[in-house]
Design an enzyme around this catalytic site. Sequence first.
Site, PDB file in Angstrom:
ATOM      1  N   ASP A 174       3.433  -1.572   4.488  1.00 46.42           N
ATOM      2  CA  ASP A 174       2.558  -1.993   5.599  1.00 46.42           C
ATOM      3  C   ASP A 174       3.319  -2.821   6.631  1.00 46.42           C
ATOM      4  O   ASP A 174       2.800  -3.108   7.701  1.00 46.42           O
ATOM      5  CB  ASP A 174       1.354  -2.774   5.053  1.00 46.42           C
ATOM      6  CG  ASP A 174       1.785  -3.940   4.190  1.00 46.42           C
ATOM      7  OD1 ASP A 174       2.353  -4.900   4.722  1.00 46.42           O
ATOM      8  OD2 ASP A 174       1.556  -3.898   2.960  1.00 46.42           O
TER       9      ASP A 174
ATOM     10  N   PRO B  64       4.320   5.031  -9.200  1.00 48.55           N
ATOM     11  CA  PRO B  64       5.714   4.921  -8.744  1.00 48.55           C
ATOM     12  C   PRO B  64       6.297   3.518  -8.877  1.00 48.55           C
ATOM     13  O   PRO B  64       7.514   3.338  -8.861  1.00 48.55           O
ATOM     14  CB  PRO B  64       5.648   5.359  -7.273  1.00 48.55           C
ATOM     15  CG  PRO B  64       4.229   5.280  -6.863  1.00 48.55           C
ATOM     16  CD  PRO B  64       3.408   5.459  -8.111  1.00 48.55           C
TER      17      PRO B  64
ATOM     18  N   GLN C 179       0.520   8.930  -3.704  1.00 49.73           N
ATOM     19  CA  GLN C 179      -0.656   8.132  -4.024  1.00 49.73           C
ATOM     20  C   GLN C 179      -1.824   8.463  -3.087  1.00 49.73           C
ATOM     21  O   GLN C 179      -1.638   9.125  -2.069  1.00 49.73           O
ATOM     22  CB  GLN C 179      -0.300   6.634  -3.966  1.00 49.73           C
ATOM     23  CG  GLN C 179       0.501   6.247  -2.742  1.00 49.73           C
ATOM     24  CD  GLN C 179       1.460   5.086  -2.949  1.00 49.73           C
ATOM     25  OE1 GLN C 179       1.467   4.440  -3.989  1.00 49.73           O
ATOM     26  NE2 GLN C 179       2.264   4.774  -1.942  1.00 49.73           N
TER      27      GLN C 179
ATOM     28  N   GLY D  48      12.752   2.853  -4.280  1.00 49.61           N
ATOM     29  CA  GLY D  48      13.468   1.581  -4.346  1.00 49.61           C
ATOM     30  C   GLY D  48      14.249   1.415  -5.642  1.00 49.61           C
ATOM     31  O   GLY D  48      15.263   0.709  -5.673  1.00 49.61           O
TER      32      GLY D  48
ATOM     33  N   ASP E 159       7.819  -6.010  -2.960  1.00 53.26           N
ATOM     34  CA  ASP E 159       6.444  -6.056  -2.433  1.00 53.26           C
ATOM     35  C   ASP E 159       5.791  -4.724  -2.820  1.00 53.26           C
ATOM     36  O   ASP E 159       5.608  -3.836  -1.992  1.00 53.26           O
ATOM     37  CB  ASP E 159       6.513  -6.233  -0.915  1.00 53.26           C
ATOM     38  CG  ASP E 159       5.139  -6.295  -0.271  1.00 53.26           C
ATOM     39  OD1 ASP E 159       4.129  -6.174  -0.980  1.00 53.26           O
ATOM     40  OD2 ASP E 159       5.097  -6.449   0.965  1.00 53.26           O
ATOM     41  N   SER E 160       5.466  -4.629  -4.078  1.00 47.25           N
ATOM     42  CA  SER E 160       5.090  -3.321  -4.617  1.00 47.25           C
ATOM     43  C   SER E 160       3.600  -3.238  -4.949  1.00 47.25           C
ATOM     44  O   SER E 160       2.899  -4.246  -4.963  1.00 47.25           O
ATOM     45  CB  SER E 160       5.875  -3.049  -5.896  1.00 47.25           C
ATOM     46  OG  SER E 160       5.422  -3.906  -6.912  1.00 47.25           O
ATOM     47  N   THR E 161       3.170  -2.044  -5.240  1.00 47.74           N
ATOM     48  CA  THR E 161       1.859  -1.831  -5.832  1.00 47.74           C
ATOM     49  C   THR E 161       1.890  -2.330  -7.286  1.00 47.74           C
ATOM     50  O   THR E 161       2.928  -2.770  -7.779  1.00 47.74           O
ATOM     51  CB  THR E 161       1.509  -0.330  -5.787  1.00 47.74           C
ATOM     52  OG1 THR E 161       2.705   0.418  -6.027  1.00 47.74           O
ATOM     53  CG2 THR E 161       0.985   0.087  -4.438  1.00 47.74           C
ATOM     54  N   ASP E 162       0.768  -2.230  -7.979  1.00 47.37           N
ATOM     55  CA  ASP E 162       0.692  -2.682  -9.369  1.00 47.37           C
ATOM     56  C   ASP E 162       1.613  -1.833 -10.251  1.00 47.37           C
ATOM     57  O   ASP E 162       1.989  -0.724  -9.877  1.00 47.37           O
ATOM     58  CB  ASP E 162      -0.758  -2.577  -9.873  1.00 47.37           C
ATOM     59  CG  ASP E 162      -1.691  -3.504  -9.095  1.00 47.37           C
ATOM     60  OD1 ASP E 162      -1.187  -4.486  -8.512  1.00 47.37           O
ATOM     61  OD2 ASP E 162      -2.904  -3.240  -9.054  1.00 47.37           O
TER      62      ASP E 162
ATOM     63  N   ASP F 195      10.470   1.783   1.259  1.00 44.33           N
ATOM     64  CA  ASP F 195       9.203   2.180   0.629  1.00 44.33           C
ATOM     65  C   ASP F 195       9.274   3.665   0.277  1.00 44.33           C
ATOM     66  O   ASP F 195       9.757   4.481   1.067  1.00 44.33           O
ATOM     67  CB  ASP F 195       8.016   1.920   1.567  1.00 44.33           C
ATOM     68  CG  ASP F 195       6.695   1.908   0.806  1.00 44.33           C
ATOM     69  OD1 ASP F 195       6.050   0.849   0.750  1.00 44.33           O
ATOM     70  OD2 ASP F 195       6.314   2.979   0.243  1.00 44.33           O
TER      71      ASP F 195
END
Length: 282
Positions: free
Chosen positions: A89, A166, A34, A141, A159-162, A109
């Site tokens: 993070d 991925p 990303q 994951g 706790d992911s991105t949108d 992650d």
Amino acid sequence: MNPSEWFTEQVPGAESAFSLKIKQKLHEEQSEFQYLEIYETETFGNLMVIDGCTMVSTRDNFFYHEMMSHPALYSHPDPKRVWIIGGGDCGTLKEVLKHQSVEQALQIDIDERVTRLAEIYFPELCESNNDPRADLRFIDGIKWVKDAAPDSVDIIIVDSTDPIGPAEGLFSEAFYRDCYNCLSENGMVVQQSESALYHMKLIGEMRNAMSQAGFKTLQTLFFPQCLYPSGWWSATIASKADLLKFREQDCADKSFDTVYYNADIHKAAMAQPEFFKKTFSL
Ligand code: SAM
């Protein structure tokens, strides 16, 4: 207004945007997975952006990280083993490790670069990374959960991105089924579930997929997060148990500091808005 002084995230479909005035761009790179950017802002401290979407700011990350972890941990009878899928993070990891009952906190992650940048630009979020109970791995994951043995974890925090790129598979029924299979008896998944103002379709599909995967109890909780689209965010807990039992006294007696979360906030976050009840027949 000079547009070059502002970082703006536009929300397709909602035709709205959120902007922060920036002092400077501190870093940018294309990782294997990303596009990562770090800004220094005028009033929100540092800002991490992934593929154009705001992820974390120094000033307001506590809402999200506290609400992704403590409501679930205080709704499980005895959380010992916690996995965080995404969360590079390290802010959620830090909150999870505040619970003395936790014996293992595994962060998985896909992108090691997110954590390496957080260590530089958000050191306060990474201060528990050397806790002996913490284990940071950098793999997909989805695969991790698929390959896991039954009864290997008590709580999985996604706790992911949108749900694009991925993270897309992290919102699927197949993924929730794999989570169900590796969770212990009263196990639960917590998934960041976007905005109930902008993303009801996604929340509906997610809740449906969680039910289809076998989870008996679903609970969406709400909290402010001005950095994210609409400023009003949610997380959804899917539990194998018939009921989520809030350990209210344990929460009231907690031995660690939080900025936002407490027993009153927990109960308030669990209240369901009228339109939400109507949509999901709650
Ligand atoms: N708080 C943020 C939000 O809601 O916008 C999420 C923050 S966290 C930085 C998201 C992390 O999910 C990223 O570091 C990304 O690398 C990770 N991620 C995306 N897809 C993943 C996958 N399939 N497996 C593991 N981690 C993944």
